[in-house]
Design a protein around this motif. Structure first.
Motif, PDB file in Angstrom:
ATOM      1  N   ILE A  60       3.738   5.372  -1.595  1.00 41.15           N
ATOM      2  CA  ILE A  60       4.663   4.243  -1.564  1.00 41.15           C
ATOM      3  C   ILE A  60       4.035   2.999  -2.181  1.00 41.15           C
ATOM      4  CG2 ILE A  60       5.744   2.600   0.058  1.00 41.15           C
ATOM      5  CD1 ILE A  60       6.712   5.113   1.585  1.00 41.15           C
ATOM      6  N   SER A  61       2.735   2.828  -1.983  1.00 39.13           N
ATOM      7  CA  SER A  61       2.084   1.640  -2.554  1.00 39.13           C
ATOM      8  C   SER A  61       1.396   1.948  -3.881  1.00 39.13           C
ATOM      9  CB  SER A  61       1.058   1.084  -1.569  1.00 39.13           C
ATOM     10  OG  SER A  61      -0.066   1.944  -1.497  1.00 39.13           O
ATOM     11  N   ASN A  62       1.610   3.143  -4.404  1.00 28.13           N
ATOM     12  CA  ASN A  62       0.913   3.573  -5.621  1.00 28.13           C
ATOM     13  C   ASN A  62      -0.597   3.416  -5.488  1.00 28.13           C
ATOM     14  OD1 ASN A  62       2.898   4.435  -7.712  1.00 28.13           O
ATOM     15  ND2 ASN A  62       3.778   2.450  -7.174  1.00 28.13           N
ATOM     16  N   GLY A  63      -1.074   3.675  -4.295  1.00 26.89           N
ATOM     17  CA  GLY A  63      -2.517   3.653  -4.069  1.00 26.89           C
ATOM     18  C   GLY A  63      -3.104   2.266  -3.872  1.00 26.89           C
ATOM     19  N   SER A  64      -2.258   1.221  -3.946  1.00 22.50           N
ATOM     20  CA  SER A  64      -2.802  -0.140  -3.871  1.00 22.50           C
ATOM     21  C   SER A  64      -2.909  -0.649  -2.438  1.00 22.50           C
ATOM     22  CB  SER A  64      -1.923  -1.098  -4.678  1.00 22.50           C
ATOM     23  OG  SER A  64      -0.713  -1.338  -3.996  1.00 22.50           O
ATOM     24  N   GLY A  65      -2.139  -0.059  -1.520  1.00 20.61           N
ATOM     25  CA  GLY A  65      -2.152  -0.560  -0.141  1.00 20.61           C
ATOM     26  C   GLY A  65      -1.296  -1.808   0.034  1.00 20.61           C
ATOM     27  N   GLY A  66      -0.556  -2.190  -1.008  1.00 22.55           N
ATOM     28  CA  GLY A  66       0.257  -3.397  -0.949  1.00 22.55           C
ATOM     29  C   GLY A  66       1.586  -3.169  -0.260  1.00 22.55           C
ATOM     30  N   PRO A  67       2.410  -4.188  -0.078  1.00 21.38           N
ATOM     31  CA  PRO A  67       2.209  -5.575  -0.485  1.00 21.38           C
ATOM     32  C   PRO A  67       1.248  -6.326   0.464  1.00 21.38           C
ATOM     33  CG  PRO A  67       4.274  -5.350   0.701  1.00 21.38           C
ATOM     34  CD  PRO A  67       3.697  -3.972   0.569  1.00 21.38           C
ATOM     35  N   ALA A  68       0.387  -7.085  -0.154  1.00 19.99           N
ATOM     36  CA  ALA A  68      -0.584  -7.901   0.585  1.00 19.99           C
ATOM     37  C   ALA A  68      -1.337  -7.086   1.638  1.00 19.99           C
ATOM     38  CB  ALA A  68       0.117  -9.110   1.227  1.00 19.99           C
TER      39      ALA A  68
END
Lengths: 328, 433
Positions: free
Chosen positions: A264-272
């Motif tokens: 869901i976060s494309n691996g970024s761990g976002g939002p914030a």
């Protein structure tokens, strides 16, 4: 006199034992050989598992524990830094604190909601037999595909701005916008995704409900108990071992949420950082940032946290879990 | 032929060292050419998308016409996953024979002895004549030459003419960072007035490259040759504060929009009229924007210091060979083909950046956006300064941290001061781990 008689008796008893030993076949050495053979055979059969357990579980865990006290980037030898990683985690890493906090929120809020949903649907299916097989399959299906990449992608599309959820809520005058990129709504969205996958838990509840004797309900009804009272006085106590089992499994499972957050976060761990659940965070620290010592330390903290929680649950079960046949 | 600019002794020592490492049997001495009768299978990994994968397939077909006995097994991932996989392969000693490589990871892999030193092959198997000395020096790190640039790129400001025309705003005419903010505001206001979902751009303080441009305009690189930062926490806080106004007044597309579009950018998604990025991203932008968009604007980034040389040519990507390869000659042959062959130039255009090799650049026959990128790099000649030192180990981590802190500023969950403090904590770990 008395002394002599006693000695006579003792001596006779001893003679009797000697006789019986002499008369008996030499069973012990044979038994020993057999036991040794059986023991060796047992260990031989056990060996593949034992090798796997030591080599693939205990060994890596011990090495991981060692790494947690080092600075290690895969490329150079681990450098011993003592408790440095653990100190950093709690004093100099706001991302870890945030990650641990949202994980706890996810576990504490998501698990009871999921259990409640599973129990409610299980009771519904237990009450009505018509089409039960279809409904059981339908409710169980999300659990089978829940961890897949495709479902997470679909979930992301559904909850994005102008997605089906946003559009539907707008029809009722609820203007929330997208959930995926919204700091306040993304955790509830993740909890909803987890709750939607209640099928496995539901099936176990359903099996438990089938075991509750109907006579208990009939007796309660005769005594004038309404549906809520019957639920509280019969269903919950009789189902408490199953509730305990599901609660334990779901708590441990919730701590390990990874795939859906990653997709869901494309691996970024976002939002914030709001989907930066602890397992995703430790994965990123290791494989993206090359801080494997630090990642190992986080993994051990997660293990300890889950262990403590499981221990507390086991200790408290005496006060609320009712096992059939027990006299408490 | 070895380049005469290199001292003979180190080159000889490198050759002897490499011989000792890889040529124990004496049958595959480094620097030897590939035996065309030898059947070889090489693994090749790159980051990119389906479009780039198709281009590589064409390149390998051309390669196999010349070297039919070398089979290339290729695989690709997106950029973050590519490096996650390389990390584990590196730990297990199983890197692909040949890799597309990124500048920010060069030091880490080269210093760890994971890459083959190309020095013995340069001038021999790998033709180095078509490269400038500056380009060849890019791969020099850790007492060897471990990668060769496929292409170069420079930072630029992309705009979307179709969207600008739709809202009736002229192209950005150049100027200072404040001028750029004003222009973005004009676009966002015009779009808002027409009920169109469009912004002038994003909060540019969320990119470390823009901080680097401002640092270089002041005469400093981000990091020294020794890998120490050239900026203070206050410098960074002041930089992030520059974005306060465009974040708060709605000039820039909000962080929520950026998150929703990720991994595409809001510019890819036609939600902004401009984006600061490396110039080789142009073909990707057009591909993601779709058929209704056929052209892009490309101008120099804003600049506050007249006459400063803030821009530089960076290797858009490089090729490197794993130190563990069993076929160094064949791998070097493949690298030579991928960086020098005119056919490969014709296939890729500027997809990998502007070809660094003269022969490949000639073969590229650049047209349309490709020609525009070439012209852009020529047009900024006065602003091009020396390239900064090879990025420090862990630069990729810092770049991503910078991006995420930029987004958090947009969400309002953090202040510029807190962001600067967090960045310095992270940098302390990266520099001292």
């Amino acid at each position: 006199m008395t002394t002599t008689s006693t000695r006579t008796v003792v001596t006779a008893a001893a003679r009797g034992r000697r006789r019986s030993r002499a008369a008996a076949p030499p069973a012990r050495p044979g038994l020993k050989r057999k036991t040794l053979r059986e023991t060796l055979a047992g260990y031989a059969f056990l060996l593949p598992w034992l090798v796997g357990f030591l080599g693939l579980t205990v060994g890596p865990m011990a090495y991981s524990l060692y790494l947690s006290f080092t600075s290690y980037n895969l490329f150079t030898d681990p450098r011993w830094i003592g408790l440095g990683n653990y100190v950093r985690m709690f004093t100099d890493d706001p991302q870890f604190v945030q990650s641990a906090t949202i994980t706890l929120v996810y576990v504490i809020v998501g698990t009871p909601v999921k259990l409640a949903a599973a129990l409610a649907v299980a009771m519904l299916l237990n009450y009505r037999d018509g089409g039960a097989t279809f409904f059981r399959s339908a409710f169980y299906a999300p659990s089978l595909i829940g961890a897949s990449v495709s479902v997470a992608i679909v979930w992301r599309a559904m909850f994005n701005t102008d997605g089906p959820v946003d559009t539907t809520l707008s029809l009722f005058g609820i203007e929330l916008g997208g959930w995926v990129g919204n700091v306040d709504l993304v955790v509830p969205m993740m909890i909803l995704l987890a709750v939607w996958q209640f099928g496995g838990t539901m099936v176990i509840f359903l099996a438990g409900l089938k075991q509750v004797p109907k006579e208990l309900y009939e007796a309660a009804e005769v005594d004038g108990a309404g549906p809520f009272r019957r639920f509280r006085a019969v269903t919950v106590p009789m189902l408490s071992p199953v509730i305990f089992f599901n609660l334990l499994l779901e708590l441990i499972g919730a701590f390990q949420v990874f795939a859906s957050a990653y997709i869901i976060s494309n691996g970024s761990g976002g939002p914030a950082g709001m989907t930066n659940f602890i397992t995703l965070y430790l994965y990123k620290r290791g494989f993206s940032d090359g801080q494997f010592g630090y990642a190992a330390a986080i993994a051990w903290i997660v293990l300890v946290a889950v262990g403590v929680l499981a221990f507390v649950l086991f200790r408290t079960q005496r006060s609320w879990v009712h096992y059939a046949g027990e006299d408490r | 032929m070895f380049r005469t600019t290199r001292p003979a002794l180190p080159a000889a020592l490198l050759t002897i060292g490499a011989l000792a490492l890889t040529g124990c049997s004496g049958s595959s001495a480094p620097g030897e050419t590939y035996d065309p009768d030898e059947e070889v299978t090489l693994t090749f990994a790159f980051w990119g998308n389906e479009v780039r994968a198709g281009l590589y397939e064409q390149a390998f077909e051309a390669f196999n016409e010349e070297y039919p006995r070398i089979t290339v097994q290729n695989s690709f991932l997106d950029f973050p996953a590519f490096w996650e996989k390389r990390q584990t392969e590196a730990a297990g000693g199983g890197l692909p024979d040949v890799m597309q490589f990124d500048y920010s990871y060069l030091r880490q892999y080269a210093e760890s002895g994971l890459l083959l030193d190309l020095a013995p092959y340069l001038g021999g198997v790998i033709d180095d004549e078509p490269f400038s000395d500056e380009i060849l020096e890019i791969g020099e790190v850790a007492d060897g030459n471990f990668a060769i640039a496929t292409s170069t790129n420079a930072f630029g400001l992309y705009t979307n003419p179709a969207l600008l025309e739709a809202v009736g705003v002229e192209e950005f005419a150049g100027g200072t960072w404040d001028d750029y903010d004003d222009w973005m505001e004009e676009v966002s206001d015009a779009a808002s007035a027409q009920g169109v979902e469009l912004w002038g751009g994003v909060d540019w303080t969320g990119r470390i490259q823009n901080f680097e441009l401002q640092m270089r305009a002041g005469g400093e690189d981000l990091f020294t040759e020794d890998g120490e930062p050239n900026f203070t926490q206050d410098d960074l806080e002041a930089f992030w504060e520059q974005g306060d106004s465009i974040r708060e007044d709605g000039t820039a597309a909000g962080s929520q929009k950026v998150e929703e579009a990720y991994p595409l950018s809001v510019f890819d998604s036609a939600l902004t009229a401009s984006e600061l990025n490396w110039d080789n991203f142009g073909t990707g932008y057009l591909g993601n924007l779709g058929d209704s968009y056929t052209e892009l604007g490309l101008v120099a980034p804003p600049l506050d210091v007249e006459g400063a040389q803030d821009l530089f040519l960076k290797p858009a990507m490089l090729h490197a060979i794993a130190a563990t390869t069993d076929h160094p000659e064949a791998a070097a042959t493949l690298v030579d083909f991928l960086v020098n062959s005119p056919e490969v130039g014709a296939v890729f255009g500027t997809n990998r950046g502007l070809p660094a090799s003269e022969t490949q650049l000639e073969g590229a026959a650049l047209e349309g956006l490709d020609a525009q990128i070439r012209d852009y790099e020529e047009s900024i000649a006065d602003r091009l300064g020396d390239a900064p030192p090879v990025p420090i180990v862990g630069y990729g981590t810092l770049e991503e941290k910078f991006r995420q802190l930029g987004l958090e500023l947009g969400f309002g969950t953090i202040t510029p001061g807190e962001a600067a403090s967090q960045f310095f904590s992270e940098m302390d770990i990266v520099l001292n781990q």
